[in-house]
Scaffold this active site. Sequence first.
Site, PDB file in Angstrom:
ATOM      1  N   LEU A  28       0.797  -1.228   0.000  1.00  0.00           N
ATOM      2  CA  LEU A  28       0.000   0.000   0.000  1.00  0.00           C
ATOM      3  C   LEU A  28       0.832   1.281   0.000  1.00  0.00           C
ATOM      4  CD1 LEU A  28      -2.823  -1.140   2.447  1.00  0.00           C
ATOM      5  CD2 LEU A  28      -2.706  -1.443  -0.032  1.00  0.00           C
ATOM      6  N   CYS A  29       2.164   1.192  -0.092  1.00  0.00           N
ATOM      7  CA  CYS A  29       2.985   2.394  -0.214  1.00  0.00           C
ATOM      8  C   CYS A  29       2.900   2.909  -1.647  1.00  0.00           C
ATOM      9  CB  CYS A  29       4.448   2.106   0.128  1.00  0.00           C
ATOM     10  SG  CYS A  29       4.779   2.053   1.884  1.00  0.00           S
ATOM     11  N   HIS A  30       2.830   4.227  -1.776  1.00  0.00           N
ATOM     12  CA  HIS A  30       2.785   4.847  -3.098  1.00  0.00           C
ATOM     13  C   HIS A  30       4.172   4.875  -3.731  1.00  0.00           C
ATOM     14  CE1 HIS A  30      -0.854   6.461  -1.185  1.00  0.00           C
ATOM     15  NE2 HIS A  30      -1.325   6.604  -2.412  1.00  0.00           N
ATOM     16  N   MET A  44       8.390   5.772   5.295  1.00  0.00           N
ATOM     17  CA  MET A  44       8.639   4.353   5.037  1.00  0.00           C
ATOM     18  C   MET A  44       9.890   4.156   4.190  1.00  0.00           C
ATOM     19  SD  MET A  44       6.527   2.917   6.904  1.00  0.00           S
ATOM     20  CE  MET A  44       7.191   1.326   6.493  1.00  0.00           C
ATOM     21  N   GLU A  45      10.152   5.076   3.288  1.00  0.00           N
ATOM     22  CA  GLU A  45      11.355   4.983   2.472  1.00  0.00           C
ATOM     23  C   GLU A  45      12.608   5.145   3.329  1.00  0.00           C
ATOM     24  OE1 GLU A  45       8.007   5.548  -0.246  1.00  0.00           O
ATOM     25  OE2 GLU A  45       8.532   6.451   1.666  1.00  0.00           O
ATOM     26  N   ASP A 102      24.859  -9.160   6.015  1.00  0.00           N
ATOM     27  CA  ASP A 102      25.202 -10.064   4.914  1.00  0.00           C
ATOM     28  C   ASP A 102      26.696 -10.020   4.594  1.00  0.00           C
ATOM     29  OD1 ASP A 102      24.598 -11.893   2.716  1.00  0.00           O
ATOM     30  OD2 ASP A 102      25.066 -10.168   1.438  1.00  0.00           O
TER      31      ASP A 102
END
Length: 169
Positions: free
Chosen positions: A76-78, A114-115, A129
């Site tokens: 649902l993120c644009h 969110m980004e 990693d």
Amino acid sequence: MSRGFTHFDESGAARMVDVGAKNPTERRAVAAASVWVGAETFRRIVDRSLEKGDVLGVARIAGIMAAKRTPDLIPLCHPLAITSVKVEFDLVEDDHRVDIRAEVKVTGRTGVEMEALTAASVAALAIYDMCKAVDKGMVIGDVKLLRKEGGKSGTWAREEPDVRTGPTR
């Protein structure tokens, strides 16, 4: 039924928020994460002597790429036309910790929190990693939004002191 959550409609079904009527504004978000490593791993990160190469260089690129791919990872993120992504590191020797700070900017109709959080998180995962062959006991934590600017709600900044107690290794 939505109870103030914007990603649910009146019946409780998930939806992408309609931001079409909002005016584009400059927006900025800053997020952080930390990675605790062993003493030898910390030294090898600083010396750039790990076999896989420049740990922080790879983590920086991973964070930048992740910010750009956030709508592919978080439902649902644009998709946004991000104007800037910066990923920086602070090496805290006495705690064998790598602190990550990610800043994302956009001129758009929705924010980039969110980004920024995705950039910081994926940079931490990339560090893990790159170092896992020599240190499987690393701990990723302290993922948090530090600041957001722009949009209808204006500026928000984390008020709590930045106190770290460290992980259990």
